[in-house]
Design a protein around this motif. Structure first.
Motif, short mmCIF file in Angstrom:
data_model
loop_
_atom_site.label_atom_id
_atom_site.label_comp_id
_atom_site.label_asym_id
_atom_site.label_seq_id
_atom_site.Cartn_x
_atom_site.Cartn_y
_atom_site.Cartn_z
N ARG A 195 6.32 12.50 -16.86
CA ARG A 195 7.46 11.65 -17.17
C ARG A 195 8.10 11.14 -15.89
N ARG A 196 8.27 12.04 -14.89
CA ARG A 196 8.85 11.60 -13.62
C ARG A 196 7.95 10.62 -12.89
N TRP A 197 6.66 10.78 -13.03
CA TRP A 197 5.72 9.90 -12.33
C TRP A 197 5.68 8.52 -12.98
N SER B 269 18.20 12.21 -14.12
CA SER B 269 17.35 13.31 -14.56
C SER B 269 16.87 13.04 -15.99
N PRO B 270 15.61 13.26 -16.28
CA PRO B 270 15.09 13.01 -17.62
C PRO B 270 15.61 14.01 -18.64
N SER B 271 16.13 15.12 -18.23
CA SER B 271 16.58 16.13 -19.19
C SER B 271 18.01 15.88 -19.67
N ALA C 99 15.14 6.46 -10.85
CA ALA C 99 14.68 7.68 -10.16
C ALA C 99 15.80 8.68 -9.92
N ASP C 100 17.04 8.19 -9.90
CA ASP C 100 18.14 9.11 -9.63
C ASP C 100 18.67 9.78 -10.89
N ASP D 159 6.93 17.09 -17.98
CA ASP D 159 8.06 16.67 -17.16
C ASP D 159 7.57 15.99 -15.88
N MET D 160 6.49 16.48 -15.28
CA MET D 160 5.92 15.87 -14.09
C MET D 160 5.37 14.48 -14.41
N ARG E 233 8.14 7.07 -14.89
CA ARG E 233 9.40 6.37 -15.09
C ARG E 233 9.58 5.33 -13.99
#
Length: 170
Positions: free
Chosen positions: A155-157, A167-169, A164-165, A152-153, A159
């Motif tokens: 993926r956030r880095w 949520s990947p989930s 950015a706003d 998850d970390m 994307r």
């Protein structure tokens, strides 16, 4: 006509066994130990204050109810009407223990609350813990379950900044 003569000091109430009286005293000792009293003399004086002349006639449950009633009355007089409520005994006991009321000995509970020093009474009132707010039903916020926090970390880095706003989930 036959007459029956009785001694004027005889009691017609059935006497309770000696161990029942010991149970009653033990229950009261435990109650007052919760207030911080430890001295045998203080505990005996407080038990006598609660029981008075009814010692042989009270079960431990009745003696505890009487002790609660007497102590609640004393606490209500010390704390004033602003603290009177269903939790008076619990909150009053906490305040009494916090200010070290037991250091004064049994005399503090045996005295009339109006004869206690005003500074001490004020300290007890200030030591009363705040009551917890009443439970209010509300909706719980949505919880997000992350099974692999490392991925998850990453993926956030990785994307793009434009998303950015989001949520990947979701």
């Amino acid at each position: 006509m036959d007459s029956v003569t009785t001694h004027p000091f005889m009691s017609f109430a059935p006497a309770m066994p000696q161990d029942a009286r010991a149970d009653t005293r033990a229950a009261l000792v435990g109650f007052f130990q919760d207030f911080g009293f430890t001295g045998r003399g203080d505990l005996d004086r407080l038990a006598s204050w609660v029981l008075g002349t009814r010692e042989l006639a009270l079960s431990p449950e009745a003696a505890l109810a009487l002790a609660r009633w007497r102590v609640e009355g004393w606490l209500a007089a010390v704390l004033g009407p602003s603290h009177v409520g269903p939790a008076l005994l619990v909150r009053g006991r906490a305040a009494f223990v916090l200010v070290g009321g037991a250091r004064w000995g049994a005399d503090v509970l045996l005295r009339e609350p109006s004869t206690l020093p005003e500074a001490w009474r004020r300290a007890v009132c200030e030591a009363v813990p705040m009551s917890a707010p009443a439970e209010v039903p509300c909706q719980m916020r949505e919880q997000v379950l992350v099974l692999n926090p490392f991925m998850d970390m990453v993926r956030r880095w990785l994307r793009p900044a434009s998303r950015a706003d989001v949520s990947p989930s979701r």
